[in-house]
Structure formats: structure tokens, C-alpha cells
Design a protein around this motif. Structure first.
Motif, short mmCIF file in Angstrom:
data_model
loop_
_atom_site.label_atom_id
_atom_site.label_comp_id
_atom_site.label_asym_id
_atom_site.label_seq_id
_atom_site.Cartn_x
_atom_site.Cartn_y
_atom_site.Cartn_z
N ALA A 132 0.82 -1.21 0.00
CA ALA A 132 0.00 0.00 0.00
C ALA A 132 0.86 1.26 0.00
CB ALA A 132 -0.93 -0.01 1.22
N LEU A 133 1.93 1.27 0.78
CA LEU A 133 2.83 2.43 0.80
C LEU A 133 3.53 2.62 -0.54
CD1 LEU A 133 4.39 1.87 4.34
CD2 LEU A 133 2.88 3.76 3.69
N ASN A 134 3.99 1.53 -1.14
CA ASN A 134 4.66 1.64 -2.43
C ASN A 134 3.70 2.16 -3.50
OD1 ASN A 134 7.15 0.77 -1.51
ND2 ASN A 134 6.74 -1.38 -1.96
N ASN A 135 2.44 1.68 -3.47
CA ASN A 135 1.46 2.18 -4.44
C ASN A 135 1.23 3.67 -4.27
OD1 ASN A 135 1.12 -0.32 -5.57
ND2 ASN A 135 -0.82 -0.76 -4.57
N ALA A 136 1.12 4.11 -3.00
CA ALA A 136 0.89 5.54 -2.75
C ALA A 136 2.06 6.39 -3.22
CB ALA A 136 0.64 5.76 -1.26
N LEU A 137 3.29 5.89 -3.02
CA LEU A 137 4.47 6.63 -3.42
C LEU A 137 4.70 6.60 -4.93
CD1 LEU A 137 6.84 5.45 -0.57
CD2 LEU A 137 5.99 7.78 -0.89
N ARG A 138 4.44 5.43 -5.52
CA ARG A 138 4.82 5.22 -6.91
C ARG A 138 3.75 5.68 -7.90
NH1 ARG A 138 5.69 -0.47 -7.16
NH2 ARG A 138 7.38 -0.05 -5.71
N HIS A 139 2.48 5.47 -7.56
CA HIS A 139 1.41 5.71 -8.53
C HIS A 139 0.50 6.88 -8.16
CE1 HIS A 139 2.62 1.99 -10.35
NE2 HIS A 139 2.30 1.27 -9.28
N ALA A 140 0.35 7.15 -6.87
CA ALA A 140 -0.62 8.17 -6.46
C ALA A 140 -0.03 9.57 -6.36
CB ALA A 140 -1.24 7.79 -5.11
N ALA A 141 1.30 9.69 -6.44
CA ALA A 141 1.97 10.99 -6.30
C ALA A 141 1.53 11.69 -5.02
CB ALA A 141 1.70 11.87 -7.52
N ALA A 142 1.42 10.92 -3.93
CA ALA A 142 0.94 11.46 -2.66
C ALA A 142 2.03 12.28 -1.98
CB ALA A 142 0.49 10.33 -1.74
#
Length: 434
Positions: free
Chosen positions: A340-350
Motif C-alpha cells: 500500500a505504501l509503495n502504491n501511494a508513493l509510486r502511482h498516487a503521487a501522494a
């Protein structure tokens, strides 16, 4: 005879009633003893995890409670070959020569031939393993000649044989044989239950290994494969521009080098994940704190970690300890948080990401919230078909743990991923019996 004497002299009917009452009392005492023996044996089979330890305890109890001297148990392996699973007080003739307790014998041949259907006294056939000792008058055999053999089945499937004997062999009564037969059935059910549990454990381990390979395949696809494709595209551009526009070609080469360095770091991170266990011998709260600390160094986003421990047992308000979950559960929750953290960092530009681990009312709650670009959860299957497996992977992990997962998001409004894992206090890994 005086009236008082006649009053005290029992009539024949009274004598018969007294006799019958004594027999009933004796029968009741015998039944209670048998129930006590069965209760003790059942307790041993239920408490022990390892089948050899359980059988050893059963032999000890059976020989002691029935006044016997020795006993041993044969079990059949996966190929149907017998092996000695447990023994109790074997005579030196057998105990000091382990080779004499290997291979086939008359008792096993009778069992494997299907003739040993119920517990029976084999007092018309001498034990073939002690035949030479009898012939040579070897005192180390303790004079043992005969034994009772108890078949161990589950349904129609033969599992093994329980043998018991004594020095001054006596023929067991029918009630004792029936008791041994019930004990044999108890052993058979316990062995079958243990084997099914072991098969379930192995199947779960295989499934976990397959799932982990799938996770690695997804991560390689989403990072290294895409990165290499981007590098190839920049190099192809540089190759096409080199004859006519060398400056633009040089810029494309520099972009390719930057992508190569970035993907090299990604490869190193993946290798670090593979080299050791996910939690690195830390409890889950500490492992998640270290994960956030590492990601803070590697990324510009603001990452926050919150841990809400359970309340302590005392009135002082001190926090309690994190529940003792199995390593499988802790590793699964860690991997979900990591994905979940990797998705937020990599794809969500959070720019802001909060990881929360909380213990609430027999429930472990893991939550990852971000203020990124968000997405439409209804289109999750489209992302999977497009080669992005992060959401599907987290859902699969939660299902394997017996947890519920909730994914809430809207385009432009960030994402919240929550996992709810119920627990019932102390958890332990099951171990195969054999």
C-alpha cells in the motif's frame, strides 16, 4: 430359633439380592475404571502435538493401567511400509538390538493380510521376533512369548498395530480387549487428524510461496520491466537523433542513464526484501516503524506512523503488549502495508501518507491513507488487466490471513486502505505430527 435370631437371618431372596447388588457394584466400578482410562488416553492424544510423543504417553498409560509390562506401536508410512513409531519398556533382547525391531513379522503379516480385524490375543502363535530367544533360553527376553495385537484403522484405511504384553502372560479379558480396541480407534482418529492438519499446513505453505512469487512477479513487472522499457526507448531515440541532432541525442542518453540508476536502486531494494524475512526478527509494530523510517529517507513525501497499542491489564493506564500473532499473520500484514505504501508513493503521487496500526476489541486494524490522485475502485479489475497487480495482491493476502480489506478512493481525493484481522489471543503455528 428365637424371634430375634430369625429377624437377623437373611432369607434366600435377600442373599440373591445382595449377590446381584455386589455384581452390579463391581460392574459399575469396572465401567468407571474403563471410562477413566479412556478419558486419560483421550487427554494425552489431544494434548500432544507430535505423534511419537503422544503414542509414547499412550503406551505408558495403557501398560500401567492394565498391569502390563511392555508395548510397542507399528505405523505404516506413505508407501505402506511399517516402522516402529513408539515403544515402552522393551526387554533387553529387543531394546539392545534395534535391528530385531525392523522388518516384517507374524503380527504385521496378519494385520496387513486383513485377518486382524479386532483386538485379539495372539496366544496360539508365539511372537516371531522372540522365537530365537525362546529357543536359546535367552534371559534378556524376560520370558516374553505372546502379545495382544490391536489394529489401528481410520475407516477402512489401516494405519498400524498396537502390541502389549507382560512377563507372566495372561490372556486379556474380553472387556480389556474391547477397551484396547476403543483405544486403537482413538489413536487412529488422532493420527488421521494430525495428518490432515499437516497436509493443511503444507498446502498453506505452498499457497503462501506461490503468492509470494506472484507478488515478486507483479513488482518486477511494475518496476524493473517498465524501467528497462523506458531505458530502451530513450536509447532508441538517441540512436535515431545521433546523426542529425547530437545534442538531443546526448540528452536522451543522459535520461537513459538516470533511469538506469533509478532502476538499479529499485533492484537493490527488491533484493534486500528477498534476502531476509520481512520483519527482520522485529515485532510487527517495530518493523512497520523501521519501514516508514527507510521510506522517509528514500522519498520526498511526508510519511507518518501511528501505533495504538491495546490497553494494559492494570489500572495504571499503561499500554498493553501487541498480541502474539503467528509469523505468517505478521508477515502478511507487513507485506500489505509495504504494498500500500509503495502504491501511494509510486502511482498516487501522494505528498502525505499515514500508516496506522491499532489493536481494538480483539481486532488488528492496519490502515494506509494518502492524499494522492486517487482512483475509481470500480475499475480495479481494469488495472489488473493492464498489468498493475497491487490492489489484487493486497486483497489476496488479506483473504489468506482470514482478514477483511476495505479500499476507499475517489479520483483526486486520495485513497484509504484498511485491513481488519480478528484474533483470539495467543496464536501458535501448527506443527506436523510426523
Amino acid at each position: 430359633m428365637m424371634d430375634s435370631e430369625r429377624h437377623h437371618a437373611p432369607a434366600s431372596g435377600e442373599l440373591l439380592a445382595a449377590s446381584e447388588g455386589g455384581e452390579e457394584a463391581s460392574s459399575l466400578l469396572g465401567s468407571n475404571r474403563e471410562l477413566a482410562i479412556l478419558y486419560t488416553i483421550a487427554g494425552q492424544l489431544n494434548r500432544k502435538v507430535n505423534v511419537r510423543e503422544a503414542l509414547q504417553e499412550v503406551l505408558s498409560q495403557v501398560t500401567r493401567l492394565l498391569g502390563l509390562k511392555t508395548g510397542w506401536v507399528w505405523l505404516l508410512d506413505e508407501e505402506g511400509k511399517p516402522f516402529l513409531a513408539a515403544s515402552q519398556s522393551l526387554p533387553p533382547y529387543l531394546a539392545d538390538h534395534p535391528e530385531r525391531m525392523t522388518g516384517r513379522c507374524l503380527c504385521l503379516d496378519t494385520f496387513l493380510g486383513g485377518s486382524l480385524a479386532r483386538a485379539a490375543n495372539i496366544n496360539v502363535l508365539r511372537c516371531s521376533r522372540l522365537h530365537n530367544a525362546e529357543r536359546e533360553g535367552d534371559p534378556s527376553s524376560w520370558g516374553l512369548r505372546f502379545h495382544a495385537s490391536v489394529p489401528i484403522h481410520v475407516g477402512e484405511t489401516p494405519l498400524g498395530v498396537l502390541n502389549v504384553a507382560s512377563e507372566d502372560w495372561r490372556e486379556l479379558h474380553s472387556a480389556e480387549l474391547q477397551l484396547l480396541h476403543i483405544i486403537g480407534d482413538q489413536i487412529g482418529l488422532a493420527i488421521q487428524r494430525a495428518r490432515l492438519s499437516a497436509e493443511h499446513t503444507r498446502a498453506a505453505a505452498r499457497l503462501a510461496a506461490i503468492e509470494e512469487r506472484n507478488r515478486l512477479a507483479r513488482e518486477i513487472h511494475d518496476t524493473l520491466a517498465q524501467g528497462l522499457a523506458a531505458i530502451a526507448l530513450q536509447l532508441e531515440t538517441a540512436d535515431a537523433l545521433l546523426p542529425t541532432q547530437p545534442e538531443r541525442a546526448q540528452a536522451a542518453v543522459r535520461r537513459a542513464l538516470a533511469l538506469a540508476r533509478s532502476n538499479l536502486e529499485e533492484a537493490r531494494r527488491s533484493v534486500m526484501d528477498l534476502r531476509a524475512a520481512p520483519l527482520q526478527n522485529h515485532a510487527l509494530p517495530e518493523a512497520l516503524a523501521l519501514l516508514i523510517k527507510r521510506l522517509r529517507v528514500e522519498n520526498r513525501s511526508r510519511l507518518e506512523y501511528r501505533y495504538e497499542p491495546p490497553p494494559g491489564p492494570g489500572p495504571g493506564g499503561e499500554p498493553g503488549r501487541f498480541p502474539a500473532l503467528s509469523p505468517h499473520c505478521e508477515a502478511g500484514l507487513y507485506r500489505i502495508a509495504q504494498e500500500a505504501l509503495n502504491n501511494a508513493l509510486r502511482h498516487a503521487a501522494a505528498e502525505q501518507i499515514t500508516l496506522t496500526l491499532a489493536v481494538r476489541d480483539k481486532m488488528i486494524v492496519l490502515q494506509v491513507q494518502d492524499n494522492g490522485r486517487g482512483f475509481d475502485p470500480e475499475r480495479a479489475q481494469e488495472y489488473t488487466r493492464a498489468g498493475h497487480f497491487g490492489l489484487a495482491g493486497m486483497s489476496e493476502r488479506a483473504h489468506l490471513l482470514g482478514a477483511q480489506i476495505s479500499i476507499e478512493s475517489l479520483p483526486g481525493s486520495g485513497t484509504s486502505i484498511s485491513v481488519y484481522l480478528p484474533y483470539q489471543g495467543q496464536e501458535q503455528e501448527r506443527s506436523p505430527w510426523l
